[in-house]
Scaffold this active site. Sequence first.
Site, PDB file in Angstrom:
ATOM      1  N   LYS A 112       0.817  -1.215   0.000  1.00 14.64           N
ATOM      2  CA  LYS A 112       0.000   0.000   0.000  1.00 14.64           C
ATOM      3  C   LYS A 112       0.846   1.258   0.000  1.00 14.64           C
ATOM      4  O   LYS A 112       0.511   2.242  -0.651  1.00 14.64           O
ATOM      5  CB  LYS A 112      -0.964  -0.001   1.195  1.00 14.64           C
ATOM      6  N   LYS A 194      -9.636 -10.508  -7.822  1.00 13.53           N
ATOM      7  CA  LYS A 194     -10.522 -10.824  -6.718  1.00 13.53           C
ATOM      8  C   LYS A 194     -11.707  -9.856  -6.719  1.00 13.53           C
ATOM      9  O   LYS A 194     -11.542  -8.681  -7.040  1.00 13.53           O
ATOM     10  CB  LYS A 194      -9.700 -10.660  -5.425  1.00 13.53           C
ATOM     11  N   LYS A 197     -14.873  -4.001  -4.368  1.00 10.87           N
ATOM     12  CA  LYS A 197     -15.595  -2.783  -4.703  1.00 10.87           C
ATOM     13  C   LYS A 197     -14.732  -1.831  -5.543  1.00 10.87           C
ATOM     14  O   LYS A 197     -15.205  -1.224  -6.492  1.00 10.87           O
ATOM     15  CB  LYS A 197     -16.027  -2.093  -3.415  1.00 10.87           C
TER      16      LYS A 197
END
Length: 330
Positions: A112, A194, A197
């Site tokens: 990240k 995967k 959202k």
Amino acid sequence: MARVFSGIQPTGELHIGNLLGAVQNWVRLQSEYDATFCIVDLHAITGAFYDAAQHRQRTLDMAIGILASGVDPERATLFVQSHVAAHSELMWLLNAVAPLGELERMTQFKDKSAALESIPAGLLNYPILMAADILLYRADKVPVGDDQVQHLELSRELARRWNAAYGGGATVLLEPEPLLTKARRIMGLDGESKMSKSKGNTINILDSPEVIWEKLRPAKTDPARKRRTDPGTPEICNIYDYHKHFSPPETVEMVAHNCRTAAWGCLDCKRVLADNMVAVLAPIRERAAELTGTPGRVEEILAAGAATARERAAETMTVIHERMGFLPAR
Ligand code: TRP
């Protein structure tokens, strides 16, 4: 009874990946364990989905989805992380024993932070907050996906280090064990990543039958099936995988056969899937409608959950305060 704790980020309405990957498992666990489930809205503030204007609604929608999916407030405790201040407090206290080097080595942090120009400290400390969540309730088992195993290992280490530094020989903080669910990683409608959202490749649990069909109709299948007469390989088709989760075994067998022999086209296959998916999701949609039909009902359930959680967390915090030598407030 052994204690289970798990958390999920408030990304809004649940999708079938959340349902099959996590929440259905919670529903099973609530009858076997003393179960606590938490919507981790504090974790979300460093994440891709965080938007202050939508944060409340997403938290509420996540609660509706979890309850509609069958988590029963009579059997499990469901609450919102920010409603129990002890999570933030314990996180700070655990900072005293959290090794910086290990935080920096967490794969999720590396992934990240690599994409960011300016890295918030919250991203680094994320696993300390997760450890606080778990350790507060002295959970024995934590159902998580394999992507969270490293964080859980750190929780165990923080428990060990805290006990060594302040426990005075006692095991005040329990080392939680992962409860790995058999991998049910649901791929998105694009068949490439995967279901998530952020990828916009989801089927949501409250989607109407029409929306489900609109999403399934153009979804990717085995590229070898260019014409209806081209045989396919069900094992490489995402739609076949969905069938395994939503269709009865006889149908799954029939689907594989019809694909291999080109006895039907992909649209026929998707039509059957859509019907079965709609049937599985129907009771969930009904429960969601019931819940939202009573204004304040979900908030009430969350308030009761937070009250239970606060009580339990306070027991742990009392011992922690004592052992760490803080002057009692009175
Ligand atoms: N980090 C977890 C995830 O992204 C969510 C989480 C936060 C969690 N606190 C937790 C999971 C405690 C299990 C236990 O999936």
